[in-house]
Design a protein around this motif. Structure first.
Motif, PDB file in Angstrom:
ATOM      1  N   UNK A 175     -35.133  32.866 -58.900  1.00 30.14           N
ATOM      2  CA  UNK A 175     -35.089  31.939 -60.034  1.00 30.14           C
ATOM      3  C   UNK A 175     -34.328  30.668 -59.665  1.00 30.14           C
ATOM      4  N   UNK A 176     -33.239  30.808 -58.913  1.00 26.77           N
ATOM      5  CA  UNK A 176     -32.473  29.632 -58.472  1.00 26.77           C
ATOM      6  C   UNK A 176     -33.309  28.782 -57.530  1.00 26.77           C
ATOM      7  N   UNK A 177     -34.097  29.439 -56.662  1.00 26.40           N
ATOM      8  CA  UNK A 177     -34.941  28.685 -55.730  1.00 26.40           C
ATOM      9  C   UNK A 177     -35.996  27.866 -56.480  1.00 26.40           C
ATOM     10  N   UNK A 178     -36.621  28.453 -57.477  1.00 27.96           N
ATOM     11  CA  UNK A 178     -37.636  27.747 -58.261  1.00 27.96           C
ATOM     12  C   UNK A 178     -37.009  26.554 -58.978  1.00 27.96           C
ATOM     13  N   UNK A 179     -35.832  26.776 -59.557  1.00 25.59           N
ATOM     14  CA  UNK A 179     -35.147  25.691 -60.249  1.00 25.59           C
ATOM     15  C   UNK A 179     -34.786  24.561 -59.281  1.00 25.59           C
ATOM     16  N   UNK A 180     -34.306  24.919 -58.090  1.00 20.66           N
ATOM     17  CA  UNK A 180     -33.957  23.894 -57.093  1.00 20.66           C
ATOM     18  C   UNK A 180     -35.177  23.086 -56.663  1.00 20.66           C
ATOM     19  N   UNK A 181     -36.327  23.748 -56.520  1.00 22.39           N
ATOM     20  CA  UNK A 181     -37.558  23.030 -56.170  1.00 22.39           C
ATOM     21  C   UNK A 181     -37.924  22.042 -57.281  1.00 22.39           C
ATOM     22  N   UNK A 182     -37.844  22.480 -58.530  1.00 24.61           N
ATOM     23  CA  UNK A 182     -38.159  21.602 -59.655  1.00 24.61           C
ATOM     24  C   UNK A 182     -37.223  20.401 -59.696  1.00 24.61           C
ATOM     25  N   UNK A 183     -35.938  20.638 -59.458  1.00 21.77           N
ATOM     26  CA  UNK A 183     -34.958  19.547 -59.436  1.00 21.77           C
ATOM     27  C   UNK A 183     -35.271  18.580 -58.297  1.00 21.77           C
ATOM     28  N   UNK A 184     -35.541  19.113 -57.113  1.00 26.05           N
ATOM     29  CA  UNK A 184     -35.834  18.271 -55.952  1.00 26.05           C
ATOM     30  C   UNK A 184     -37.047  17.384 -56.162  1.00 26.05           C
ATOM     31  N   UNK A 185     -38.127  17.947 -56.701  1.00 29.03           N
ATOM     32  CA  UNK A 185     -39.346  17.166 -56.930  1.00 29.03           C
ATOM     33  C   UNK A 185     -39.139  16.110 -58.008  1.00 29.03           C
ATOM     34  N   UNK A 186     -38.354  16.448 -59.034  1.00 28.14           N
ATOM     35  CA  UNK A 186     -38.054  15.462 -60.081  1.00 28.14           C
ATOM     36  C   UNK A 186     -37.277  14.289 -59.509  1.00 28.14           C
ATOM     37  N   UNK A 187     -36.283  14.574 -58.676  1.00 34.75           N
ATOM     38  CA  UNK A 187     -35.490  13.517 -58.048  1.00 34.75           C
ATOM     39  C   UNK A 187     -36.362  12.622 -57.177  1.00 34.75           C
ATOM     40  N   UNK A 188     -37.271  13.232 -56.414  1.00 39.80           N
ATOM     41  CA  UNK A 188     -38.190  12.455 -55.569  1.00 39.80           C
ATOM     42  C   UNK A 188     -39.060  11.523 -56.412  1.00 39.80           C
ATOM     43  N   UNK A 189     -39.574  12.051 -57.520  1.00 37.58           N
ATOM     44  CA  UNK A 189     -40.456  11.248 -58.371  1.00 37.58           C
ATOM     45  C   UNK A 189     -39.699  10.038 -58.942  1.00 37.58           C
ATOM     46  N   UNK A 190     -38.474  10.254 -59.390  1.00 31.17           N
ATOM     47  CA  UNK A 190     -37.685   9.148 -59.941  1.00 31.17           C
ATOM     48  C   UNK A 190     -37.325   8.143 -58.850  1.00 31.17           C
ATOM     49  N   UNK A 191     -37.000   8.662 -57.646  1.00 30.34           N
ATOM     50  CA  UNK A 191     -36.668   7.775 -56.530  1.00 30.34           C
ATOM     51  C   UNK A 191     -37.838   6.856 -56.176  1.00 30.34           C
ATOM     52  N   UNK A 192     -39.041   7.416 -56.146  1.00 23.91           N
ATOM     53  CA  UNK A 192     -40.239   6.624 -55.829  1.00 23.91           C
ATOM     54  C   UNK A 192     -40.479   5.562 -56.897  1.00 23.91           C
ATOM     55  N   UNK A 193     -40.322   5.954 -58.175  1.00 25.89           N
ATOM     56  CA  UNK A 193     -40.533   4.973 -59.253  1.00 25.89           C
ATOM     57  C   UNK A 193     -39.520   3.839 -59.192  1.00 25.89           C
ATOM     58  N   UNK A 194     -38.286   4.140 -58.814  1.00 23.77           N
ATOM     59  CA  UNK A 194     -37.262   3.100 -58.676  1.00 23.77           C
ATOM     60  C   UNK A 194     -37.577   2.172 -57.506  1.00 23.77           C
ATOM     61  N   UNK A 195     -37.993   2.766 -56.401  1.00 19.99           N
ATOM     62  CA  UNK A 195     -38.267   1.982 -55.202  1.00 19.99           C
ATOM     63  C   UNK A 195     -39.453   1.050 -55.418  1.00 19.99           C
ATOM     64  N   UNK A 196     -40.477   1.552 -56.106  1.00 23.65           N
ATOM     65  CA  UNK A 196     -41.664   0.723 -56.359  1.00 23.65           C
ATOM     66  C   UNK A 196     -41.467  -0.266 -57.500  1.00 23.65           C
ATOM     67  N   UNK A 197     -40.535   0.073 -58.417  1.00 20.39           N
ATOM     68  CA  UNK A 197     -40.311  -0.791 -59.582  1.00 20.39           C
ATOM     69  C   UNK A 197     -39.476  -1.968 -59.254  1.00 20.39           C
TER      70      UNK A 197
END
Length: 197
Positions: A175-197
């Motif tokens: 369960x911790x691994x799944x949560x960490x994956x979700x957190x990691x992908x969310x951070x990546x998505x926000x990072x990309x939006x900031x970089x492109x914005x």
């Protein structure tokens, strides 16, 4: 409304990352021990940090316009690193949460909570520097800050009081691994939006 939603989303995403503070709140919730004082301590501390970041950086960016782009790039890089750390944690796996710890006093619980909040160097990067800097990109930095503060209250109250329902799930390391994956992908998505914005 856009600023409030952006503040809520980013604030919630940053605070979602499982760390010592969140694990402590989760444990307190699982044990049903001093939950209200603990979640209030966390949420009010976050509110103070967000307010300081938004107030300080809003004024600073108006005097130094180049700072906004610098903070956006720094924020994207920081979120990419944060997401990578969560994904590495998921890859390595982590121990299951152990809820069967001895009871502690209210004073000890609050002091532990304050220590985990105010003595963590990442809280200043996440809440004051990153959220404060990003708030200046929105039409209403105060609304952005309100969204981030609301996310803190929603998150900590949900975590503290919802923990009991999660006890069977977080008894397993997967369960911790799944949560960490979700957190990691969310951070990546926000990072990309900031970089492109």
């Amino acid at each position: 409304m856009q600023s409030v939603l952006a503040g809520f989303t980013l604030g919630f995403s940053l605070i979602l990352a499982i760390g010592a503070q969140n694990a402590f709140v989760l444990r307190q919730g699982l044990m049903r021990q001093h939950v209200l004082p603990v979640v209030l301590t966390c949420a009010i501390s976050d509110a103070l940090l967000v307010a300081g970041g938004v107030a300080g950086f809003g004024a600073l960016v108006q005097r130094m316009p180049w700072l906004e782009d610098t903070m956006r790039i720094f924020g994207a890089a920081f979120l990419f690193w944060y997401g990578s750390r969560a994904l590495i944690s998921a890859w390595k796996g982590s121990d299951a949460l152990e809820a069967g710890q001895a009871a502690s006093s209210l004073r000890a619980s609050i002091l532990t909570c304050l220590g985990l909040t105010w003595l963590n160097p990442h809280v200043y990067l996440d809440t004051v520097v990153l959220l404060g800097g990003l708030s200046a990109q929105y039409p209403s930095p105060l609304h952005f800050g309100f969204g981030a503060v609301t996310a803190s209250f929603v998150f900590f109250f949900s975590l503290g009081y919802g923990a009991r329902a999660l006890a069977p799930i977080f008894a397993r390391p997967r369960a911790w691994q799944i949560l960490d994956v979700a957190v990691g992908l969310t951070m990546y998505a926000i990072a990309v939006s900031l970089f492109l914005g």
